[in-house]
Design an enzyme around this catalytic site. Structure first.
Site, short mmCIF file in Angstrom:
data_model
loop_
_atom_site.label_atom_id
_atom_site.label_comp_id
_atom_site.label_asym_id
_atom_site.label_seq_id
_atom_site.Cartn_x
_atom_site.Cartn_y
_atom_site.Cartn_z
N SER A 139 33.20 38.60 35.09
CA SER A 139 33.04 39.84 35.85
C SER A 139 31.62 40.40 35.73
O SER A 139 30.99 40.31 34.69
CB SER A 139 34.02 40.91 35.32
N HIS B 87 21.84 38.09 34.05
CA HIS B 87 22.38 37.62 35.32
C HIS B 87 22.12 38.66 36.40
O HIS B 87 23.01 39.25 36.96
CB HIS B 87 23.88 37.37 35.15
N1 APR Z 1 43.22 44.26 35.15
C1 APR Z 1 43.40 43.02 35.65
N2 APR Z 1 42.98 42.66 36.88
C2 APR Z 1 42.41 43.58 37.62
C3 APR Z 1 42.18 44.91 37.16
C4 APR Z 1 42.63 45.23 35.87
N3 APR Z 1 42.47 46.45 35.36
N4 APR Z 1 41.55 45.59 38.13
C5 APR Z 1 41.38 44.75 39.16
N5 APR Z 1 41.89 43.52 38.86
C6 APR Z 1 41.96 42.31 39.68
C7 APR Z 1 42.14 42.62 41.15
O1 APR Z 1 43.48 42.98 41.43
C8 APR Z 1 41.72 41.29 41.77
O2 APR Z 1 42.84 40.44 42.01
O3 APR Z 1 40.76 41.57 39.62
C9 APR Z 1 40.80 40.67 40.71
C10 APR Z 1 39.39 40.41 41.19
O4 APR Z 1 39.47 39.49 42.20
P1 APR Z 1 38.53 39.55 43.51
O5 APR Z 1 38.48 40.94 44.01
O6 APR Z 1 38.99 38.48 44.42
O7 APR Z 1 37.08 39.21 42.93
P2 APR Z 1 36.47 37.77 42.51
O8 APR Z 1 35.74 37.21 43.66
O9 APR Z 1 37.51 36.96 41.85
O10 APR Z 1 35.36 38.25 41.45
C11 APR Z 1 35.73 38.87 40.25
O11 APR Z 1 33.73 38.18 39.11
O12 APR Z 1 31.79 37.20 39.88
C12 APR Z 1 32.41 38.39 39.50
O13 APR Z 1 31.23 40.05 40.74
C13 APR Z 1 32.47 39.37 40.63
O14 APR Z 1 33.10 41.23 39.27
C14 APR Z 1 33.57 40.27 40.19
C15 APR Z 1 34.52 39.30 39.46
#
Ligand code: APR
Length: 321
Positions: free
Chosen positions: A120, A176
């Site tokens: 993240s 990063h």
């Molecule tokens: N606990 C668990 N999961 C959560 C929480 C939480 N408190 N809050 C949000 N999420 C979940 C969301 O429901 C979502 O399914 O985190 C997931 C993030 O997935 P995406 O929005 O598809 O993002 P993604 O492309 O996977 O990237 C995630 O990685 O590279 C980094 O910048 C990017 O911060 C981002 C992370």
């Protein structure tokens, strides 16, 4: 040998690809956690139903309950919002710090012996926060950034030279963010310096430098380039693959050297911060940090990147995290 268990916190774009790759490589049983109801259950069911075709045999479980991650050997965290076009990774700080705090508590309370890889963003701050909240050993909490940034750099070099990317070795260090440090002088094709190959190609040192500068710039902005094209999220295939390379090194105790967001205790002149540096990854997480000599220009770039990381962490602390 007992089967390994890998928990994925965040079942979005990256989390889904991680689950599929772990299953296909049979790295361990997978628990996919998300706060969104039913979604991780749906994704793991979908992946499990490909097992006969892909020929893998691991357990996959989707969940909204942290209790299900108990006994995990490895945890990979992607929970948090991704960038929208025009945003920098640092713009995600407030939202994702809140999420990371809750994730660190959940992992601390349910999988206290796990090694943790954070994906993240903003990465350097999120790794710092996870370690602080969980209290886990520094060597067991690391961040994925450099493997991907280096893979991007290597890809651009391969395209430019018209050679297989398999023979390109290039490393990106530092934070990063936009100040990351692609190490031009160390970039090589099976030992032959990339700069030498560019100079031969163009017969002109100035032109070679100009071409390299453009690749360095593209590497620094590569995440944003994908965000701009996708419009609804950020890169997910390549971050997932990069974290899997780190996960594999840890689960198999390979002792592979790769750029890792790791905690420094004096190395590279930094004390008490997470920064991207070459590290040996093995069964205990970070087995060793590898220092390398930097010339004046590289050191200046590294110093700039390190101060960007320090500023980001200070911003996070000012927000009360
Ligand atoms: N606990 C668990 N999961 C959560 C929480 C939480 N408190 N809050 C949000 N999420 C979940 C969301 O429901 C979502 O399914 O985190 C997931 C993030 O997935 P995406 O929005 O598809 O993002 P993604 O492309 O996977 O990237 C995630 O990685 O590279 C980094 O910048 C990017 O911060 C981002 C992370």
């Amino acid at each position: 040998m007992a089967r390994k268990k890998i928990a994925l916190i965040g079942g979005g774009q990256i989390g889904g690809v991680l689950a599929q790759l772990i299953a296909q490589k049979e790295l361990g049983d997978v628990v996919l956690f998300d706060i969104v109801e039913d979604m991780p259950q749906g994704k793991t069911l979908d992946i499990a139903e490909a097992s006969r075709v892909d020929g893998f045999d691991v357990k996959l479980k989707g969940t909204n309950d942290y209790k299900d991650i108990a006994g995990s050997d490895l945890v990979i965290v992607t929970a948090g919002l991704p960038r929208k076009p025009g945003m920098s990774r640092d713009d995600l700080l407030t939202t994702n710090a809140k999420i990371m705090k809750s994730v660190a508590e959940g992992v601390r309370d349910n999988a206290p012996n796990a090694i943790v890889i954070i994906i993240s963003n903003p990465l350097d701050a999120m790794v710092t926060l996870f370690q602080k909240v969980s209290g886990f050993d520094h060597a067991k909490v690391i961040g994925q950034a450099g493997v991907l940034d280096s893979s991007r750099f290597s890809t651009f070099i391969a395209w430019e030279l018209g050679l297989s990317v398999k023979d390109i070795n290039a490393m990106v260090l530092g934070g990063h963010g936009d100040t990351m440090v692609p190490l031009v002088r160390y970039a090589n094709v099976n030992g032959i310096p990339v700069m030498e190959m560019l100079e031969r190609k163009y017969g002109d040192a100035a032109k070679a430098k100009e071409v390299m500068d453009a690749m360095v710039e593209r590497t620094k902005m590569a995440g944003g380039e994908v965000v701009k094209l996708l419009k609804t999220g950020s890169a997910f295939y390549s971050p997932a693959s990069s974290a899997i390379m780190m996960a594999e090194a840890i689960m198999k105790g390979e002792n592979r050297l790769m750029p890792t967001c790791a905690y420094l205790k004096g190395e590279f002149g930094v004390d008490g911060y997470y920064v991207g540096v070459p590290a040996v990854l093995g069964e205990n997480g970070v087995e060793k940090i590898i220092e390398l000599s930097l010339n004046e220009e590289e050191q200046a770039a590294m110093d700039k990147s390190i101060s960007a990381v320090k500023n980001l962490v200070a911003d996070m602390e000012r927000l009360g995290f």
